[in-house]
Design a protein around this motif. Structure first.
Motif, mmCIF file in Angstrom:
data_model
loop_
_atom_site.group_PDB
_atom_site.id
_atom_site.type_symbol
_atom_site.label_atom_id
_atom_site.label_comp_id
_atom_site.label_asym_id
_atom_site.label_seq_id
_atom_site.Cartn_x
_atom_site.Cartn_y
_atom_site.Cartn_z
ATOM 1 N N ASP A 95 0.915 -1.185 -0.109
ATOM 2 C CA ASP A 95 -0.412 0.016 -0.030
ATOM 3 C C ASP A 95 0.952 1.252 0.184
ATOM 4 O OD1 ASP A 95 -1.511 2.252 0.725
ATOM 5 O OD2 ASP A 95 -2.961 0.796 1.488
ATOM 6 N N ARG A 96 1.788 1.285 1.056
ATOM 7 C CA ARG A 96 2.697 2.272 0.957
ATOM 8 C C ARG A 96 3.830 2.597 -0.101
ATOM 9 N NH1 ARG A 96 -0.648 5.324 2.900
ATOM 10 N NH2 ARG A 96 -1.719 4.830 4.903
ATOM 11 N N ILE A 97 4.042 1.723 -0.850
ATOM 12 C CA ILE A 97 4.839 1.904 -2.123
ATOM 13 C C ILE A 97 4.093 2.502 -3.087
ATOM 14 C CG2 ILE A 97 6.046 0.589 -3.976
ATOM 15 C CD1 ILE A 97 6.954 -1.507 -1.899
ATOM 16 N N GLY A 98 2.778 2.227 -2.961
ATOM 17 C CA GLY A 98 1.831 3.038 -4.094
ATOM 18 C C GLY A 98 1.838 4.325 -3.661
ATOM 19 N N SER A 99 1.638 4.446 -2.362
ATOM 20 C CA SER A 99 1.295 5.914 -2.044
ATOM 21 C C SER A 99 2.490 6.698 -2.236
ATOM 22 C CB SER A 99 1.032 5.989 -0.398
ATOM 23 O OG SER A 99 -0.413 5.407 -0.388
ATOM 24 N N GLY A 100 3.730 5.976 -1.974
ATOM 25 C CA GLY A 100 4.930 6.763 -2.370
ATOM 26 C C GLY A 100 5.201 7.159 -3.531
ATOM 27 N N LEU A 101 4.657 6.482 -4.715
ATOM 28 C CA LEU A 101 4.754 6.761 -5.766
ATOM 29 C C LEU A 101 3.837 7.957 -6.241
ATOM 30 C CD1 LEU A 101 4.380 3.102 -7.667
ATOM 31 C CD2 LEU A 101 6.527 4.430 -7.563
ATOM 32 N N TRP A 102 2.758 8.080 -5.891
ATOM 33 C CA TRP A 102 1.902 9.164 -6.335
ATOM 34 C C TRP A 102 2.035 10.370 -5.278
ATOM 35 C CZ3 TRP A 102 -0.448 11.641 -9.547
ATOM 36 C CH2 TRP A 102 -1.661 12.250 -9.313
ATOM 37 N N THR A 103 2.092 10.288 -4.276
ATOM 38 C CA THR A 103 1.963 11.320 -3.244
ATOM 39 C C THR A 103 3.210 12.446 -3.812
ATOM 40 O OG1 THR A 103 1.275 10.033 -1.347
ATOM 41 C CG2 THR A 103 1.984 12.164 -0.882
ATOM 42 N N LEU A 106 11.628 6.973 -3.962
ATOM 43 C CA LEU A 106 12.901 6.678 -4.780
ATOM 44 C C LEU A 106 12.708 6.190 -6.364
ATOM 45 C CD1 LEU A 106 15.121 4.964 -2.074
ATOM 46 C CD2 LEU A 106 15.516 7.163 -3.061
ATOM 47 N N VAL A 107 11.570 5.201 -6.340
ATOM 48 C CA VAL A 107 11.153 4.665 -7.749
ATOM 49 C C VAL A 107 10.461 6.145 -8.480
ATOM 50 C CG1 VAL A 107 9.437 3.271 -8.927
ATOM 51 C CG2 VAL A 107 10.698 2.375 -7.110
ATOM 52 N N ALA A 108 9.801 6.802 -7.687
ATOM 53 C CA ALA A 108 9.014 8.056 -8.434
ATOM 54 C C ALA A 108 10.257 9.077 -8.889
ATOM 55 C CB ALA A 108 8.092 8.909 -7.605
ATOM 56 N N ALA A 109 11.311 9.175 -8.028
ATOM 57 C CA ALA A 109 12.283 10.391 -8.402
ATOM 58 C C ALA A 109 12.991 9.698 -9.562
ATOM 59 C CB ALA A 109 13.344 10.326 -7.093
ATOM 60 N N SER A 154 11.917 7.765 -11.830
ATOM 61 C CA SER A 154 10.897 7.518 -13.100
ATOM 62 C C SER A 154 10.942 8.932 -13.805
ATOM 63 C CB SER A 154 9.594 7.013 -12.894
ATOM 64 O OG SER A 154 9.997 5.649 -12.220
ATOM 65 N N LEU A 155 11.061 10.024 -12.656
ATOM 66 C CA LEU A 155 10.967 11.273 -13.521
ATOM 67 C C LEU A 155 12.192 12.065 -13.908
ATOM 68 C CD1 LEU A 155 8.333 12.768 -11.082
ATOM 69 C CD2 LEU A 155 7.935 11.835 -13.169
ATOM 70 N N ALA A 156 13.281 11.166 -14.377
ATOM 71 C CA ALA A 156 14.292 11.639 -14.588
ATOM 72 C C ALA A 156 14.387 12.292 -16.088
ATOM 73 C CB ALA A 156 15.382 10.643 -14.675
ATOM 74 N N GLY A 157 13.564 11.591 -16.832
ATOM 75 C CA GLY A 157 13.249 12.267 -18.053
ATOM 76 C C GLY A 157 12.004 13.299 -18.159
ATOM 77 N N ASP A 158 11.248 13.277 -17.225
ATOM 78 C CA ASP A 158 10.053 14.391 -16.909
ATOM 79 C C ASP A 158 9.145 14.196 -18.139
ATOM 80 O OD1 ASP A 158 8.745 16.406 -15.805
ATOM 81 O OD2 ASP A 158 9.880 18.170 -16.925
ATOM 82 N N THR A 159 8.614 12.848 -18.508
ATOM 83 C CA THR A 159 7.590 12.912 -19.443
ATOM 84 C C THR A 159 6.284 12.736 -19.115
ATOM 85 O OG1 THR A 159 7.976 10.507 -19.556
ATOM 86 C CG2 THR A 159 9.360 11.746 -21.084
#
Length: 399
Positions: free
Chosen positions: A5-13, A135-138, A140-145
């Motif tokens: 649950d919290r991995i998903g929340s970390g991705l989005w929040t 960390l996964v979100a950070a 993933s956004l390296a390309g800012d797409t």
């Protein structure tokens, strides 16, 4: 379950504001209003979840709530209409607060007298999940797409589905209300107590709302103070957030052993009061020194406020259940959940007010919370002296 649950929340929040800004093309005012309104509506999720838990099996209600959260997240991908985005966000916020209460009540019923340690383990796992998701979100956004943002939101939705499936595999824990109903004394089932008519418990929840302000310190207070009022480098803000997360993961379970009985939890309010006062003082002093001094004082403040956060979590887990009657634990914990939900609304205002006033503001901020700790210390003593504990004090074995 909590980890997924919290991995998903970390991705989005961590990227929600950016998603609404760059993908949905909302203005700053629209994003701010959307977040505020969704958060305000979400406050109702805590008592709603608690009420449902007293009437229906948690292992059926919680998966349903998780599926609602998943649908709300997927729905955000389908539109850029502002009204619809607000509605879907509000539904997701409502589900989030309800799921938090249901998860906590499940842990309370499963663990019994070990509830404090069980909750500490769960909080440690949840914080690890937040960190992984962030960390996964950070990365993933390296390309800012746009695609990256959409996949992160989809990942959040999928985490709720996975959590729902895991919950369905869990056994239903016995509830106190069902135990009362099937006791050796048959007869009409007693009417559950109403937390909204329990003035001592409502007063306790009011003090809890103030004690939860440590959350706003890390999310709003420290970053803004570093950026606008201290001589510390701006890069210190994310470092202190990481420090907070690491400390919680490493120390929450060991510290929980000091609050495994109701009396022990109440005694922790004294050092908790000192920690909040010291945190406010070190924040105030950080505005008066060189960059090195400011960095050291802010680091000390982050450590002290993190200790306060962990101590308060331990105290709150025990007292919120001990002060609730057996027949209505869900309803009472739902009302207690309002404290954290309400803090999310006014907490940022409180810390920004402290920042606007200056060093004296931070001193007052810490002092007010410290005094509230002592008020709660007295309030809990008086409440427990008038009524028997809902759960007898049990010393948890260290084995």
């Amino acid at each position: 379950m909590a980890l997924v649950d919290r991995i998903g929340s970390g991705l989005w929040t961590s990227v929600a504001v950016l998603y609404f800004t760059y993908v949905s093309r909302l203005s700053i005012a629209q994003v701010g209003t959307l977040v505020a309104v969704a958060g305000a509506i979400g406050i109702a999720g805590a008592p709603l979840g608690g009420r449902m838990a007293d009437r229906l099996p948690i292992t059926r209600v919680l998966p349903a709530i998780q599926l609602v959260r998943a649908l709300a997240s997927f729905a955000l991908l389908t539109t850029d209409n502002y009204v619809l985005l607000l509605v879907f966000s509000a539904v997701g916020s409502l589900g989030d607060r309800a799921a938090n209460i249901l998860t906590r009540l499940y842990a309370t019923r499963v663990a019994g007298p070990d509830r404090v340690r069980y909750q500490a383990v769960q909080r440690t796992v949840a914080n690890a999940g937040w960190a992984i998701g962030g960390l996964v979100a950070a990365a993933s956004l390296a390309g800012d797409t746009v695609t990256a943002y959409q996949w992160l939101l989809a990942g959040d939705a999928l985490s709720f589905i996975a959590s729902a499936l895991l919950t369905l595999r869990c056994g239903e824990p016995p509830s106190s209300s069902s135990t009362v109903a099937t006791s050796k004394n048959p007869g009409p089932r007693p009417r559950p107590a109403n937390p909204w008519r329990d003035r001592p418990y409502l007063a306790y929840v009011a003090t809890e709302t103030v004690l939860f302000l440590d959350d706003a310190v890390f999310k709003v207070g420290l970053p803004l103070w570093i950026a606008h009022a201290s001589n510390a480098p701006h890069g210190l803000a994310p470092v202190l957030l990481v420090l907070n997360n690491v400390m919680v993961v490493a120390l929450q379970v060991p510290l929980a052993r000091f609050g495994t009985t109701t009396a022990a939890a109440r005694r922790l309010l004294v050092p908790l009061s000192a920690a909040f006062a010291l945190g406010g003082i070190t924040m105030a002093l950080s505005a008066t020194g060189s960059p090195v001094t400011a960095t050291l004082l802010l680091t000390a403040s982050a450590i002290v406020f993190t200790l306060a956060e962990m101590l308060h979590a331990t105290v709150s887990w025990e007292l919120s259940v001990a002060l609730a009657p057996d027949t209505a634990q869900g309803a009472y914990l739902g009302v207690h959940g309002l404290a954290q939900s309400a803090q999310r609304s006014f907490g940022p205002l409180a810390v920004t007010a402290a920042i606007a006033i200056g060093p004296i503001g931070w001193t007052a901020f810490g002092t007010i919370i410290a005094v509230t700790c002592m008020i709660q210390h007295r309030l809990v003593r008086d409440t427990l002296s008038r009524a028997p504990l809902s759960v007898p004090p049990v010393t948890v074995s260290e084995n």
